[in-house]
Design an enzyme around this catalytic site. Structure first.
Site, PDB file in Angstrom:
ATOM      1  N   CYS A 112       7.686  -6.690  -8.989  1.00  0.00           N
ATOM      2  CA  CYS A 112       6.926  -8.107  -9.136  1.00  0.00           C
ATOM      3  C   CYS A 112       6.690  -8.660 -10.564  1.00  0.00           C
ATOM      4  O   CYS A 112       6.321  -9.659 -10.642  1.00  0.00           O
ATOM      5  CB  CYS A 112       5.579  -7.797  -8.718  1.00  0.00           C
ATOM      6  N   HIS A 249       1.083 -13.217 -10.698  1.00  0.00           N
ATOM      7  CA  HIS A 249       1.516 -12.807  -9.241  1.00  0.00           C
ATOM      8  C   HIS A 249       0.787 -12.753  -8.183  1.00  0.00           C
ATOM      9  O   HIS A 249      -0.389 -12.236  -8.551  1.00  0.00           O
ATOM     10  CB  HIS A 249       2.198 -11.516  -9.966  1.00  0.00           C
ATOM     11  N   ASN A 279       2.369 -10.929  -0.564  1.00  0.00           N
ATOM     12  CA  ASN A 279       3.056 -10.536  -1.792  1.00  0.00           C
ATOM     13  C   ASN A 279       4.501 -10.508  -1.841  1.00  0.00           C
ATOM     14  O   ASN A 279       4.946  -9.608  -1.069  1.00  0.00           O
ATOM     15  CB  ASN A 279       2.181  -9.211  -2.235  1.00  0.00           C
TER      16      ASN A 279
HETATM   17  O1  UT7 Z   1       2.735  -6.309  -6.457  1.00  0.00           O
HETATM   18  C1  UT7 Z   1       2.446  -5.043  -6.686  1.00  0.00           C
HETATM   19  C2  UT7 Z   1       1.103  -4.762  -7.186  1.00  0.00           C
HETATM   20  N1  UT7 Z   1       0.044  -4.345  -6.197  1.00  0.00           N
HETATM   21  C3  UT7 Z   1      -1.039  -4.631  -6.307  1.00  0.00           C
HETATM   22  O2  UT7 Z   1      -1.457  -4.825  -7.361  1.00  0.00           O
HETATM   23  C4  UT7 Z   1      -2.114  -4.079  -5.283  1.00  0.00           C
HETATM   24  C5  UT7 Z   1      -3.473  -3.382  -5.918  1.00  0.00           C
HETATM   25  N2  UT7 Z   1      -4.273  -3.043  -5.066  1.00  0.00           N
HETATM   26  C6  UT7 Z   1      -5.143  -3.840  -3.866  1.00  0.00           C
HETATM   27  O3  UT7 Z   1      -5.020  -5.162  -3.979  1.00  0.00           O
HETATM   28  C7  UT7 Z   1      -6.175  -3.126  -3.197  1.00  0.00           C
HETATM   29  O4  UT7 Z   1      -6.243  -1.951  -3.675  1.00  0.00           O
HETATM   30  C8  UT7 Z   1      -5.762  -3.283  -1.718  1.00  0.00           C
HETATM   31  C9  UT7 Z   1      -5.622  -4.515  -1.033  1.00  0.00           C
HETATM   32  C10 UT7 Z   1      -4.482  -2.466  -1.666  1.00  0.00           C
HETATM   33  C11 UT7 Z   1      -6.690  -2.250  -0.839  1.00  0.00           C
HETATM   34  O5  UT7 Z   1      -7.983  -2.678  -1.184  1.00  0.00           O
HETATM   35  P1  UT7 Z   1      -9.130  -1.749  -1.521  1.00  0.00           P
HETATM   36  O6  UT7 Z   1     -10.506  -2.564  -1.739  1.00  0.00           O
HETATM   37  O7  UT7 Z   1      -8.723  -1.040  -2.806  1.00  0.00           O
HETATM   38  O8  UT7 Z   1      -9.224  -0.924  -0.258  1.00  0.00           O
HETATM   39  P2  UT7 Z   1      -9.133   0.767  -0.431  1.00  0.00           P
HETATM   40  O9  UT7 Z   1      -7.528   1.206  -0.450  1.00  0.00           O
HETATM   41  O10 UT7 Z   1      -9.985   1.290  -1.142  1.00  0.00           O
HETATM   42  O11 UT7 Z   1      -9.434   1.227   1.259  1.00  0.00           O
HETATM   43  C12 UT7 Z   1     -10.772   0.922   1.631  1.00  0.00           C
HETATM   44  C13 UT7 Z   1     -10.947   1.218   3.052  1.00  0.00           C
HETATM   45  C14 UT7 Z   1     -10.291   2.425   3.305  1.00  0.00           C
HETATM   46  O12 UT7 Z   1     -11.070   2.999   4.434  1.00  0.00           O
HETATM   47  P3  UT7 Z   1     -12.347   4.300   3.887  1.00  0.00           P
HETATM   48  O13 UT7 Z   1     -11.339   5.365   3.076  1.00  0.00           O
HETATM   49  O14 UT7 Z   1     -13.330   3.616   2.995  1.00  0.00           O
HETATM   50  O15 UT7 Z   1     -12.858   4.709   5.224  1.00  0.00           O
HETATM   51  C15 UT7 Z   1      -9.010   2.169   4.112  1.00  0.00           C
HETATM   52  O16 UT7 Z   1      -8.380   3.281   5.007  1.00  0.00           O
HETATM   53  O17 UT7 Z   1     -10.112   0.205   3.931  1.00  0.00           O
HETATM   54  C16 UT7 Z   1      -9.196   0.953   4.748  1.00  0.00           C
HETATM   55  N3  UT7 Z   1      -8.132   0.293   5.066  1.00  0.00           N
HETATM   56  C17 UT7 Z   1      -7.872  -0.879   6.050  1.00  0.00           C
HETATM   57  N4  UT7 Z   1      -8.643  -1.249   6.724  1.00  0.00           N
HETATM   58  C18 UT7 Z   1      -8.393  -2.270   7.687  1.00  0.00           C
HETATM   59  C19 UT7 Z   1      -6.766   0.459   4.154  1.00  0.00           C
HETATM   60  N5  UT7 Z   1      -5.915  -0.893   4.764  1.00  0.00           N
HETATM   61  C20 UT7 Z   1      -6.399  -1.106   5.671  1.00  0.00           C
HETATM   62  C21 UT7 Z   1      -6.132  -2.313   6.617  1.00  0.00           C
HETATM   63  N6  UT7 Z   1      -7.111  -2.761   7.511  1.00  0.00           N
HETATM   64  N7  UT7 Z   1      -4.955  -3.047   6.601  1.00  0.00           N
END
Ligand code: UT7
Length: 322
Positions: A112, A249, A279
């Site tokens: 990215c 980005h 993204n």
């Molecule tokens: O371009 C490359 C660079 N990439 C990035 O910069 C991405 C950086 N990271 C992020 O943007 C965020 O960490 C994400 C958007 C990927 C995830 O958001 P988050 O607030 O960090 O969520 P999380 O991974 O902590 O997950 C929270 C909950 C989890 O459930 P539990 O364990 O709390 O029960 C996940 O299993 O959300 C769940 N979850 C989802 N639920 C519904 C993860 N993906 C999904 C989904 N739909 N698609």
């Protein structure tokens, strides 16, 4: 030559749109989760267009708008983490299709951050005598490296390409960048891992899909992106207040808001289009840049910062005058 001028931009995306609701047909997710956690509402997904085709579709109208004959190009760089082939490079395919027979062409892999890496390399190459015109492209078909059953990654990415034409100039257009690589954190974001074993003959390898430690990458971005931008502005002798537009980005709207806060800059300076594209990795910044220019939001003379981050891990920022 004193600097480089950004002459024209363009972008292209596949026609097919996949909404958050569409994804719920096979993923345990919701429009509400995706929207609140990321800002994404939809993404464009290839129906067969490959990376080179999107790169070409982005480039041709830019060349026409600038009135440039492809034969006048000296350099073509395609920033991509989703090339169509190990060889020939995507850039070589674009060069051949355009008939840009004088141009040297190669791909650049910095995920990215790729577009800003490529702008930086192009600027160095344009400093050499005899190298005057460059086509720099960010192009991705992320949909082919995703595990479409993995809700933690499948909802985040989209396909697209953006192109920029650069020309060496005697005018001073300010073009200062800072690139960084954090290879010890590379495991946080991977795609296309291949494995070989001692046994011969080796089987033809299958590529592993994209994996991401979302929380760790989020922390990386919110700390390293402001640092990268501050380093770049300090090197250019410009204060954050003097910058008209920060084009970040588009990985997560929350990351963009955090960076704005850390830089103590108004959100209005940080345009967002992640809602419509998701993204698109190396394509995200040239798509945003093109949209902002075409909408008239970015005007000649404005000071821009482009800042990318992602796989590697990498960061890359550039300050330039449009
Ligand atoms: O371009 C490359 C660079 N990439 C990035 O910069 C991405 C950086 N990271 C992020 O943007 C965020 O960490 C994400 C958007 C990927 C995830 O958001 P988050 O607030 O960090 O969520 P999380 O991974 O902590 O997950 C929270 C909950 C989890 O459930 P539990 O364990 O709390 O029960 C996940 O299993 O959300 C769940 N979850 C989802 N639920 C519904 C993860 N993906 C999904 C989904 N739909 N698609």
């Amino acid at each position: 030559m004193k600097s480089v001028k950004l002459i024209a931009t363009n972008h292209a995306v596949p026609a097919r749109v996949v909404t958050n609701d569409d994804l719920t047909a096979w993923l345990d997710t919701s429009d509400e989760w995706i929207t609140t956690r990321t800002g994404i509402k939809q993404r464009h997904v290839s129906t067969g267009e490959n990376t080179a085709a999107l790169a070409l579709a982005a480039s041709r109208p830019a060349l026409e708008a600038a009135g440039w004959d492809p034969e006048s190009l000296d350099l073509i760089i395609v920033a991509t983490m989703t090339p169509d082939d190990y060889m020939p490079s995507t850039a070589a395919q674009v060069q051949g299709a355009l008939g840009a027979s004088r141009a040297v062409a190669f791909d650049l892999s910095a995920a990215c951050s790729g577009f800003v890496y490529a702008l930086t390399v192009a600027r160095q190459m344009l400093a050499a005598p005899g190298c005057r015109r460059a086509l720099v492209i960010g192009a991705e078909v992320m949909s082919k490296v995703l595990d479409w059953q993995d809700r933690s990654t499948a909802v985040l990415f989209g396909d697209g390409a953006g192109a920029a034409l650069l020309e060496a100039t005697a005018e001073d257009h300010l073009w200062v960048s800072r690139l960084a690589t954090f290879g010890d954190q590379g495991h946080d974001l991977t795609a296309g891992k291949t494995t070989v074993t001692a046994a011969l003959p080796h089987p033809v390898s299958d590529l592993a899909p994209l994996t991401m430690d979302g929380r760790s990458t989020y922390r990386f971005a919110t700390h390293q992106v402001p640092a990268s931008i501050q380093d770049t502005l300090a090197a250019a002798g410009i204060s954050p207040d003097e910058v008209d537009h920060y084009l970040l980005h588009q990985a997560n709207a929350r990351i963009v808001r955090q960076v704005a806060k850390r830089l103590d800059q108004p959100l209005e300076k940080f345009p967002l289009n992640i809602a419509r594209y998701g993204n698109t990795a190396a394509a995200s910044e040239p798509i945003l840049l093109d949209e902002q220019i075409k909408a008239g939001a970015i005007k000649r003379g404005d000071l821009l910062v482009l800042s990318g981050f992602g796989g590697g891990l990498t960061t890359a920022s550039i300050v330039m005058q449009y």
